[in-house]
Design an enzyme around this catalytic site. Structure first.
Site, PDB file in Angstrom:
ATOM      1  N   ARG A 188     -41.382 -56.754 -78.424  1.00 46.72           N
ATOM      2  CA  ARG A 188     -40.707 -55.416 -77.307  1.00 46.72           C
ATOM      3  C   ARG A 188     -39.101 -55.574 -77.456  1.00 46.72           C
ATOM      4  O   ARG A 188     -38.776 -55.123 -76.271  1.00 46.72           O
ATOM      5  CB  ARG A 188     -40.629 -56.977 -75.678  1.00 46.72           C
ATOM      6  CG  ARG A 188     -42.021 -57.195 -75.721  1.00 46.72           C
ATOM      7  CD  ARG A 188     -42.643 -58.095 -74.985  1.00 46.72           C
ATOM      8  NE  ARG A 188     -41.930 -58.138 -73.295  1.00 46.72           N
ATOM      9  CZ  ARG A 188     -41.946 -58.462 -72.671  1.00 46.72           C
ATOM     10  NH1 ARG A 188     -42.397 -60.112 -72.742  1.00 46.72           N
ATOM     11  NH2 ARG A 188     -41.351 -58.454 -70.977  1.00 46.72           N
ATOM     12  N   PRO A 217     -38.576 -67.239 -76.163  1.00 49.13           N
ATOM     13  CA  PRO A 217     -37.787 -68.338 -76.967  1.00 49.13           C
ATOM     14  C   PRO A 217     -36.897 -69.477 -76.849  1.00 49.13           C
ATOM     15  O   PRO A 217     -35.865 -69.349 -76.313  1.00 49.13           O
ATOM     16  CB  PRO A 217     -37.972 -68.169 -78.230  1.00 49.13           C
ATOM     17  CG  PRO A 217     -38.239 -66.329 -78.630  1.00 49.13           C
ATOM     18  CD  PRO A 217     -38.373 -66.139 -77.155  1.00 49.13           C
ATOM     19  N   GLU A 218     -37.508 -70.679 -77.077  1.00 42.40           N
ATOM     20  CA  GLU A 218     -36.227 -71.248 -76.157  1.00 42.40           C
ATOM     21  C   GLU A 218     -35.264 -72.164 -77.599  1.00 42.40           C
ATOM     22  O   GLU A 218     -35.994 -72.091 -78.490  1.00 42.40           O
ATOM     23  CB  GLU A 218     -36.876 -72.864 -74.860  1.00 42.40           C
ATOM     24  CG  GLU A 218     -36.913 -72.184 -73.899  1.00 42.40           C
ATOM     25  CD  GLU A 218     -37.331 -73.118 -72.931  1.00 42.40           C
ATOM     26  OE1 GLU A 218     -36.224 -73.850 -72.989  1.00 42.40           O
ATOM     27  OE2 GLU A 218     -38.204 -72.803 -71.777  1.00 42.40           O
ATOM     28  N   ARG A 246     -21.448 -80.428 -57.633  1.00 39.02           N
ATOM     29  CA  ARG A 246     -22.250 -78.216 -57.970  1.00 39.02           C
ATOM     30  C   ARG A 246     -23.190 -79.508 -56.141  1.00 39.02           C
ATOM     31  O   ARG A 246     -23.730 -80.227 -56.760  1.00 39.02           O
ATOM     32  CB  ARG A 246     -22.392 -78.922 -58.905  1.00 39.02           C
ATOM     33  CG  ARG A 246     -21.113 -78.310 -59.833  1.00 39.02           C
ATOM     34  CD  ARG A 246     -22.203 -77.792 -61.507  1.00 39.02           C
ATOM     35  NE  ARG A 246     -20.816 -77.527 -62.537  1.00 39.02           N
ATOM     36  CZ  ARG A 246     -20.390 -76.432 -62.735  1.00 39.02           C
ATOM     37  NH1 ARG A 246     -21.079 -75.512 -61.112  1.00 39.02           N
ATOM     38  NH2 ARG A 246     -18.893 -75.740 -62.999  1.00 39.02           N
ATOM     39  N   HIS A 293     -43.997 -53.021 -85.840  1.00 36.18           N
ATOM     40  CA  HIS A 293     -42.463 -53.447 -84.909  1.00 36.18           C
ATOM     41  C   HIS A 293     -42.127 -54.315 -85.983  1.00 36.18           C
ATOM     42  O   HIS A 293     -40.839 -55.233 -85.479  1.00 36.18           O
ATOM     43  CB  HIS A 293     -43.322 -54.221 -84.199  1.00 36.18           C
ATOM     44  CG  HIS A 293     -43.789 -54.050 -83.027  1.00 36.18           C
ATOM     45  ND1 HIS A 293     -43.796 -52.944 -82.852  1.00 36.18           N
ATOM     46  CD2 HIS A 293     -45.164 -54.075 -83.093  1.00 36.18           C
ATOM     47  CE1 HIS A 293     -44.776 -52.188 -81.338  1.00 36.18           C
ATOM     48  NE2 HIS A 293     -45.838 -53.132 -81.347  1.00 36.18           N
TER      49      HIS A 293
END
Ligand SMILES: [Zn+2]
Length: 296
Positions: free
Chosen positions: A127, A2-3, A169, A104
């Site tokens: 997971r 998930p973001e 950078r 789960h």
């Protein structure tokens, strides 16, 4: 994984049920997820009132009255599910929309609202890369959160700040944007999307948009605006959705349908007048989607 927009969507889904509620009971059904649960996990939560449900990057922060802050991370496949009590005539009995992955369901929170309404909030994680930890005192100084960069939401991230973060950078722009010490919570999908919106190549050297002069200044401003807007749009749409990600009400998010480049290899670029095609390249072992015609 998930973001940030998914995590924020989870937070907004849980907020009405959790904020102000008292935790009546907590059940951890196994000793660990990615990490062992903290000692006296249930005991330290039970009886506490949740004063606020916050978020920092991809961490949810549950603030407890007089208690520690519970830091939750969804990991790869974690999700929360809300089951509301049948208050009509079976108080304390919950509507169960048991998914086939009920095996789960690893953590169960039974909460009571100030009005007495009972809800059950369940953390499911096939997971088991998610985790829950306690932070004592200020949550921002917890080792998990202390080194995080600026949030890509809100107006803190503007062109000037972005330029100062990227100055000097030499790494590819995409890699720099994924560096959580610079910008916290920006992930692979939204970096690709933001770079497309800004018309900037993921391959260019990060420091080039921090150079002196009008052009670099405009590019930094454009990129900062693109990052903020792509995140805001995804949150407004209910978060993106990877295969195993669910919103708190059990429905799938739908922002993925509006990705402009992510997972669109070979498709025509949708920028008006561009005429290019979306390519997939691999940077630092992860897919990058971009249009070489309009992203320079
Ligand atoms: Zn294009």
């Amino acid at each position: 994984m998930p973001e940030l927009p998914e995590v924020e969507t989870v937070r907004r889904g849980l907020q009405p049920v959790l904020e102000g509620a008292r935790i009546a009971r907590v059940e951890a059904r196994r000793p660990d997820l990615r990490f062992p649960f903290p000692e006296r996990f249930s005991e330290r939560l039970t009886g506490k009132t949740i004063t606020a449900l916050g978020r920092r990057a991809k961490y949810l922060t549950m603030h407890l009255d007089g208690g520690p802050v519970l830091i939750c991370h969804l990991g790869m496949s974690g999700s929360f599910r809300i089951e509301t009590a049948d208050s009509s005539d079976l108080p304390g009995v919950f509507y169960h929309e048991r998914s086939k992955s009920a095996a789960h369901d690893h953590v169960v929170f039974d909460v009571v609202s100030p009005e007495g309404g009972r809800s059950r909030v369940i953390f499911n994680d096939p997971r088991r890369f998610g985790f829950m930890l306690f932070a004592e005192g200020l949550v921002d100084t917890h080792p998990m959160l202390a080194g995080l960069g600026v949030e890509p939401t809100g107006n803190a991230l503007d062109g000037a700040l972005l330029a100062s973060l990227l100055k000097g950078r030499r790494s590819p722009l995409k890699a720099a944007l994924l560096d959580q010490r610079l910008i916290a919570g920006l992930g692979n999908i939204y970096v690709s999307e933001a770079l497309w919106r800004a018309g900037l190549s993921p391959l260019r050297e990060a420091g080039t948009i921090a150079k002196a002069g009008k052009k670099a200044g405009e590019q930094a401003e454009r990129l900062a605006a693109a990052i903020r807007s792509v995140i805001a749009d995804a949150i407004a749409a209910g978060g993106s959705s990877l295969r195993d990600y669910m919103q708190t009400d059990g429905s799938m998010g739908y922002f993925q349908h509006s990705f402009a480049v992510y997972d669109r290899e070979g498709e025509p670029c949708s920028k008006p007048g561009c005429g290019g095609h979306i390519e997939r390249i691999v940077q630092s072992g992860r897919s990058t989607f971009y249009c070489r015609t309009c992203q320079r």
